[in-house]
Design a protein around this motif. Sequence first.
Motif, PDB file in Angstrom:
ATOM      1  N   ARG A 470       0.838  -1.207   0.000  1.00 23.37           N
ATOM      2  CA  ARG A 470       0.000   0.000   0.000  1.00 23.37           C
ATOM      3  C   ARG A 470       0.872   1.256   0.000  1.00 23.37           C
ATOM      4  O   ARG A 470       0.576   2.238  -0.702  1.00 23.37           O
ATOM      5  N   ALA A 471       1.960   1.243   0.755  1.00 28.54           N
ATOM      6  CA  ALA A 471       2.843   2.411   0.805  1.00 28.54           C
ATOM      7  C   ALA A 471       3.469   2.675  -0.563  1.00 28.54           C
ATOM      8  O   ALA A 471       3.595   3.833  -0.979  1.00 28.54           O
ATOM      9  N   ARG A 472       3.861   1.619  -1.261  1.00 32.44           N
ATOM     10  CA  ARG A 472       4.460   1.812  -2.584  1.00 32.44           C
ATOM     11  C   ARG A 472       3.424   2.344  -3.571  1.00 32.44           C
ATOM     12  O   ARG A 472       3.720   3.215  -4.395  1.00 32.44           O
ATOM     13  N   ARG A 473       2.215   1.827  -3.511  1.00 29.68           N
ATOM     14  CA  ARG A 473       1.164   2.338  -4.403  1.00 29.68           C
ATOM     15  C   ARG A 473       0.892   3.816  -4.126  1.00 29.68           C
ATOM     16  O   ARG A 473       0.788   4.619  -5.059  1.00 29.68           O
ATOM     17  N   ASP A 474       0.777   4.155  -2.851  1.00 26.19           N
ATOM     18  CA  ASP A 474       0.517   5.548  -2.492  1.00 26.19           C
ATOM     19  C   ASP A 474       1.662   6.455  -2.938  1.00 26.19           C
ATOM     20  O   ASP A 474       1.444   7.575  -3.428  1.00 26.19           O
ATOM     21  N   ALA A 475       2.886   5.976  -2.766  1.00 22.88           N
ATOM     22  CA  ALA A 475       4.040   6.777  -3.168  1.00 22.88           C
ATOM     23  C   ALA A 475       4.020   7.038  -4.671  1.00 22.88           C
ATOM     24  O   ALA A 475       4.306   8.163  -5.122  1.00 22.88           O
ATOM     25  N   LEU A 476       3.651   6.009  -5.452  1.00 21.71           N
ATOM     26  CA  LEU A 476       3.621   6.198  -6.908  1.00 21.71           C
ATOM     27  C   LEU A 476       2.531   7.179  -7.311  1.00 21.71           C
ATOM     28  O   LEU A 476       2.729   8.017  -8.200  1.00 21.71           O
TER      29      LEU A 476
END
Length: 571
Positions: A470-476
């Motif tokens: 989820r953190a990687r998706r949000d960062a992108l």
Amino acid sequence: MQARQTLADIRFLLNDVLRAPAQWQALAPFADTDADLAAQVLGEAAKFVDTAVAPLQRTGDEVGCRFDAGQVHAPPGFREAYQAFWQGGWPALACAPEDGGQGLPAVLEAVLFEWLAGANHGWTMAPGLLHGAYECIKHHASDTLKAQYLEKVATGEWLATMCLTEAHAGSDLGLVRTRAVPQPDGSVRVNGSKIFISGGEHDLTDNIVHLVLARLPDAPAGPKGLSLVLVPKILQDGTRNAVVCERIEEKMGLHGSPTCVMRFDDATGWLVGEPNKGLAAMFVMMNAARLHVGLQGIGLLEAAWQKASAYAAERRQMRAPGAKHTSLIQDHPAIRRTLHTQRAWIDGGRVLAYHTALQLDVAKHSADAAERTAAQRWCALVTPVLKAALTDQGFHGASACLQVLGGHGYVREWGIEQIVRDARVAMIYEGTNEIQAIDLLVRKVLPDGGQGLAALLEALPGAAPSAAARARRDALVQITQALAAAAPADPELPYWVADDYLRALALVLLEWAWGQIAHAAGESADARWSAPAQALSQWVLPEFDLHAAVLRQRIAQAPSFEQKQPSALDG
């Protein structure tokens, strides 16, 4: 590559991970295609690939194609294998029954062509453009042309080419000079030269259907002035058309596939689609081809992995840490890391490619408009990612697998060096990987401010993501928003970072794919799935932070960027 070695894995990915039979059976054309029928089709396909196509791999490379005064002769055994291929109905798997096809889901065709590429990439180049040519003719050609050519192309009785590139133009199709002059009978006369034409001339089939980009006399300049013309090698009356193969290229790899320089000398052809709208018709063919090129990356990497894994299971060298005796090299951590990392890309890439093939059918056949829209968004955004990321990994991963064999990998008799050479071209053709990245970011993500990309990531199906995912998706998503805000003041910005952006998105999607695999595998401790999952976490996903850092740094350097979204720039 042995396709039958992968059958159990692919059935697990289709049936347990993606639940593909339920997805395609929800679409009217495939309601009667159950999992048992699909398994039977794939079993027979694997048998054909392993017995008819794979044994010709080395012959195609070492003997190659022969050019003789305008004629091209395929390597020994290629014509016989191809005749058996089309007569067995394999090119027509996903074509409509009314066009001579079998009407099966596109994902079954995807698996077949993944196997074919891994078994014999050079041979597979011949039928590689068939489905794209079929879609192009079906959706854009006149009824007269369809009556003459559609079934022949659908069944594979006649092969097809895509004639775009010219020596002075390369990827800039707006510079195309080939001319098409209308005739009183409704045909056109085509004059010009094309280069890099895969299968432009051969003896595999009795006719070749060339789809040629050309300009009408009154066409505007640039890409908006291009028309698409169907130019057959053999005309309806049986005479040879004025299409000449001037030579075939000497290449790094793909020696079994003739890459031709073609000349059209007042050749007879017919417009496909409307005048000056040839690119729209051609892109139907190119988009179909790009998914298949991504599948080539998977197939070639699987082929290299099989050779490396088999070698590592037999070769003894030194002692692995903690061992008392000389060890198999598969027990050494460095070798395990290589093999497990490539498996993470192969299996995750398969989930993404097969899901995309399923979405192609949803976009065509779903009765639900919202489902069709979501499927179209997935295919538009993910297809360039698959083409670029999977072919990049196909080449670099195959090279890593070669390393497992040490010096033997560099020697021809082991077969893996051919895979590395053959794989390299997939990063170039059907639009270079750099063009794929620009297409993704500049043309598909940024025009709506990244809303479509955010919606795709939010709607990823299946199990809920982990906190890290989820953190990687949000960062992108945050990086995308920052790019959209900064790009108007720095028009070069997206072009500088497009490759990093595509790779970051590929990693996010690969993580989603492995989330689905892990959910389907449950609590199983089977190393077949747990080892590559661990490699993904340890050796693959940390790369996301590198690309995110590059993107954030370049955004921060934009001349007029105001840090209105500080979270997008946080480390």
